[in-house]
Design a protein around this motif. Sequence first.
Motif, PDB file in Angstrom:
ATOM      1  N   VAL A 193      12.869   9.155  -1.406  1.00 32.28           N
ATOM      2  CA  VAL A 193      11.527   9.015  -1.955  1.00 32.28           C
ATOM      3  C   VAL A 193      10.641  10.129  -1.406  1.00 32.28           C
ATOM      4  O   VAL A 193      10.821  10.568  -0.273  1.00 32.28           O
ATOM      5  CB  VAL A 193      10.927   7.625  -1.628  1.00 32.28           C
ATOM      6  N   TYR A 198       6.391  10.969  -1.567  1.00 36.89           N
ATOM      7  CA  TYR A 198       5.050  10.619  -2.010  1.00 36.89           C
ATOM      8  C   TYR A 198       4.115  11.769  -1.699  1.00 36.89           C
ATOM      9  O   TYR A 198       4.173  12.343  -0.612  1.00 36.89           O
ATOM     10  CB  TYR A 198       4.540   9.370  -1.277  1.00 36.89           C
ATOM     11  N   GLU A 224       0.865  14.545  -3.778  1.00 40.16           N
ATOM     12  CA  GLU A 224       0.423  15.262  -4.967  1.00 40.16           C
ATOM     13  C   GLU A 224       0.599  16.764  -4.778  1.00 40.16           C
ATOM     14  O   GLU A 224       0.363  17.284  -3.689  1.00 40.16           O
ATOM     15  CB  GLU A 224      -1.059  14.964  -5.237  1.00 40.16           C
ATOM     16  N   ASP A 264       2.945  13.451   1.541  1.00 37.17           N
ATOM     17  CA  ASP A 264       2.377  12.493   2.482  1.00 37.17           C
ATOM     18  C   ASP A 264       3.473  11.757   3.234  1.00 37.17           C
ATOM     19  O   ASP A 264       3.299  11.405   4.399  1.00 37.17           O
ATOM     20  CB  ASP A 264       1.481  11.489   1.756  1.00 37.17           C
ATOM     21  N   HIS A 265       4.585  11.513   2.565  1.00 35.17           N
ATOM     22  CA  HIS A 265       5.718  10.823   3.184  1.00 35.17           C
ATOM     23  C   HIS A 265       6.967  11.092   2.349  1.00 35.17           C
ATOM     24  O   HIS A 265       6.936  10.980   1.130  1.00 35.17           O
ATOM     25  CB  HIS A 265       5.466   9.314   3.228  1.00 35.17           C
TER      26      HIS A 265
END
Length: 138
Positions: free
Chosen positions: A36, A38, A40, A45-46
Amino acid sequence: MADKTPPPQVWPSLRASDARGLIRFLADAFGFIEVVVYGEGDRVDHAQLAWPLGGGIMLGSAERDPASRDDWALRPGSFGCYVVTDEPDELFARATAAGAKVLRELNDTDYGSREFAVLDPEGNRWSFGTYRGEPVPS
């Protein structure tokens, strides 16, 4: 029958100047699996990357604004990790073909491991080998 192996409980983490680029490199050069991501645009962010034999790492973008309040301020390029592999020769060829800088050539150790060490594009140190560690005492 479902796998009863618990998920990893220790997650090494790092920050990167170019997190999306580092994720691509870790997948292409070493074989990490992107689970995964995350964030933009260029910012991450992670991110969670899995290692095929178990475990994984987390990473994200380093703060670019020195005035920002970052409670997990890790300097890009300051990470080091040992990763178990069953195929060190193949992984060494893959990593160097993808541009990993060699710190220690593929070698056999006196404790029975076949291993090597390289740098990723951010300057993080990665050591890969067959040594699985000693059993946990009962």
